[in-house]
Motif scaffolding. Sequence first.
Motif: not given
Length: 179
Positions: A5-7, A52-55, A64-65
């Motif tokens: 949850t950084e930032q 989260s990040h879409l590849r 999900l990070d």
Amino acid sequence: FSGHTEQIPKVDDEISSVKDLSEHPVDVHAPSNRNDWPKSGQYALWHYAGHSHLRSDNPFYSYLDLEDGPLFAADFRLRNVQVNLVVLAACRTAEQTTVSGEEPTGIVRSLLEMGAKNILAGQWQVSDKITSEWMKIFYTEYFKSKNLNKSLAKTKIVIREKYKSIYYWGPFILYGAAV
């Protein structure tokens, strides 16, 4: 579940709102790790707050990070979990991409294939402050009415009265059975 949850300073407020508003016991995993996510069973609600990040090159590796690394879309496909509602209070979790010969895929599709009945996901970059407010209103309505469509509509109306831009009131979309 809260991810890395950084930032994202309002995550704790968001998780507290879910816990305080629920009439049932709530297990909080903050921060969550890959092993905190069940591999089987039945659940009423999963709430994720984090990044989260879409590849787009390989959507099965969208993720999900979490505190100990990524939880990939492909990981959900290996689980047998029935969840009535999965809320992804994170940026761009609703985004999907197409791999040659496949239907559009991403985190949402993987959760549906896992056994999620309904998924509320973010369509674009979201404001941390407004997302926390949005989720508190949504859960207040949802725990009171048990109706996803009405809760979603009411939340959008309340947020729109305060913030006119669709950026604030329209980022979350519902997938699934909507009951």
